[in-house]
Design a protein around this motif. Structure first.
Motif, mmCIF file in Angstrom:
data_model
loop_
_atom_site.group_PDB
_atom_site.id
_atom_site.type_symbol
_atom_site.label_atom_id
_atom_site.label_comp_id
_atom_site.label_asym_id
_atom_site.label_seq_id
_atom_site.Cartn_x
_atom_site.Cartn_y
_atom_site.Cartn_z
ATOM 1 N N LEU A 67 2.474 -7.510 -6.769
ATOM 2 C CA LEU A 67 0.865 -7.709 -6.610
ATOM 3 C C LEU A 67 0.510 -7.694 -5.082
ATOM 4 O O LEU A 67 -0.712 -7.645 -4.895
ATOM 5 C CB LEU A 67 0.861 -9.198 -7.124
ATOM 6 N N ALA A 68 1.547 -7.708 -4.171
ATOM 7 C CA ALA A 68 1.222 -7.804 -2.921
ATOM 8 C C ALA A 68 0.682 -6.118 -2.735
ATOM 9 O O ALA A 68 -0.016 -6.106 -1.532
ATOM 10 C CB ALA A 68 2.572 -7.779 -2.025
ATOM 11 N N THR A 69 0.903 -5.305 -3.351
ATOM 12 C CA THR A 69 0.400 -3.927 -3.169
ATOM 13 C C THR A 69 -0.695 -3.474 -4.036
ATOM 14 O O THR A 69 -1.401 -2.619 -3.800
ATOM 15 C CB THR A 69 1.600 -2.698 -3.593
ATOM 16 N N TRP A 70 -1.461 -4.402 -4.786
ATOM 17 C CA TRP A 70 -2.247 -4.269 -5.756
ATOM 18 C C TRP A 70 -3.528 -3.776 -4.908
ATOM 19 O O TRP A 70 -4.217 -2.913 -5.388
ATOM 20 C CB TRP A 70 -2.517 -5.394 -6.616
ATOM 21 N N PRO A 71 -3.916 -4.634 -3.919
ATOM 22 C CA PRO A 71 -5.490 -4.210 -3.379
ATOM 23 C C PRO A 71 -5.324 -2.859 -2.736
ATOM 24 O O PRO A 71 -6.372 -2.149 -2.945
ATOM 25 C CB PRO A 71 -5.365 -5.364 -1.906
#
Length: 346
Positions: free
Chosen positions: A303-307
């Motif tokens: 999720l931390a890399t989703w943006p």
């Protein structure tokens, strides 16, 4: 210049005539498990492409399930190890159902691993299967009996926490449930932006994306179901596509793997839809997705890399729809293939 986003607005997803004609030819319902003796299942060849990274905890169960398929005709299984640090590659190399094993010299991400597998695949249809998905024995026949050059066949997943499966052995004594997939039963959070569109809901929603869109038909012409649209329904944990169509659009964008996690399958879906393919669900095609022991930590890292991957996706959507890329795709992937270790030759 017509962008990929604009091209999607022109495309319908009216697949009802396709499913009904296939039902008439086969004599079975579109969403019914397929008898192994059905002659229609012999029309197309199939390659299963499995990208794998540190999945030694579950890969034996996944491969055993492929070996246990009722499908009467042969299909190849290509495992691409994304520079795992555990015994993933060794497990794949010694399993009898696996026909080809490649190992990348350094981690590149699922998009690159799938591209390598696609380049090597000999089947007319490629089934992308995550290395933590255990399939019931009828699934391969379900797919081969329905695959065509113009359809994307979508399966579903029933997630199992590690403490419930302990490596996946014996999980097929139970039947995976269709309603366990978020594309089927969806209860989004209230009061915070949704991941894909950024929409914030103010009231609870008992969502039924699959039913409420009439098996995705209503998602044509760029329509949405709250946070879902047609490309986002294309999830490579379990999806079958015509290989020629994937080559034509240039395969998966490897940049997604370099940025982090997610969206490479959504982008491929958008490209295939823009090129005229229909996205059709198979309700009987449901696999068990086996969580790792550290599932929560892995999910937070993803999720931390989703943006970053989401930003890449929307940037690509503003560019022209890719087409005519077969030769450039083969050339690029062939260059990468020379750097890989072949643990079981093709």
């Amino acid at each position: 210049m017509t962008t990929l986003h604009e091209e999607l607005l022109r495309r319908n997803n009216f697949h009802t005539s396709s499913t009904r004609s296939r039902e008439a030819i086969s004599g079975i319902g579109w969403h019914e498990p397929t008898p192994s003796e059905l002659s229609l299942a012999a029309v197309r060849t199939l390659s299963v492409v499995v990208p794998a990274y540190n999945v030694s905890y579950c890969l034996p169960a996944v491969l055993d399930a492929l070996e246990g398929q009722h499908h009467r005709l042969g299909f190849e299984v290509i495992v691409v190890d994304d520079a795992s640090t555990d015994t993933t590659a060794a497990i794949a190399a010694r399993h009898p159902v696996v026909t080809t094993v490649l190992r990348l010299p350094e981690r590149a991400g699922g998009a690159t691993a799938r591209n390598l597998g696609t380049a090597l695949a000999r089947g007319q249809t490629v089934l992308y299967l995550d290395a933590d998905m255990v399939l019931p024995p009828h699934v391969i026949t379900d797919i081969t009996a329905r695959a065509t050059d113009t359809t994307v066949l979508v399966g579903f997943r029933h997630n199992l926490p590690y403490d419930l499966h302990q490596g996946g052995r014996g999980v097929l004594a139970e039947h995976p449930q269709l309603g366990a997939d978020h594309r089927v039963v969806w209860r989004p959070p209230v009061g915070r932006p949704l991941l894909y569109t950024g929409v914030t809901l103010t009231e609870r929603l008992d969502g039924r994306p699959l039913d409420h869109t009439h098996d995705f038909v209503d998602l044509g012409y760029g329509q949405r179901y709250v946070d879902w649209d047609l490309p986002r329904m294309v999830v490579t944990c379990l999806v079958a596509v015509p290989r020629a169509a994937v080559l034509n659009v240039g395969g998966f964008d490897p940049e997604f793997g370099r940025i982090g996690w997610g969206m490479e399958d959504t982008y491929l879906g958008a490209c295939l839809i823009a090129s005229g393919l229909l996205v059709i669900p198979l309700r009987q095609v449901v696999g068990f997705h086996l969580d790792p022991p550290d599932a929560e930590q892995q999910w937070q890292r993803k999720l931390a890399t989703w943006p970053g991957t989401l930003a890449r996706y929307w940037d690509l959507m503003r560019r022209p729809a890719p087409t005519g890329r077969t030769y450039s795709f083969i050339a690029e992937v062939s260059e990468l293939l020379r750097t890989c270790e072949v643990l079981r030759p093709h």
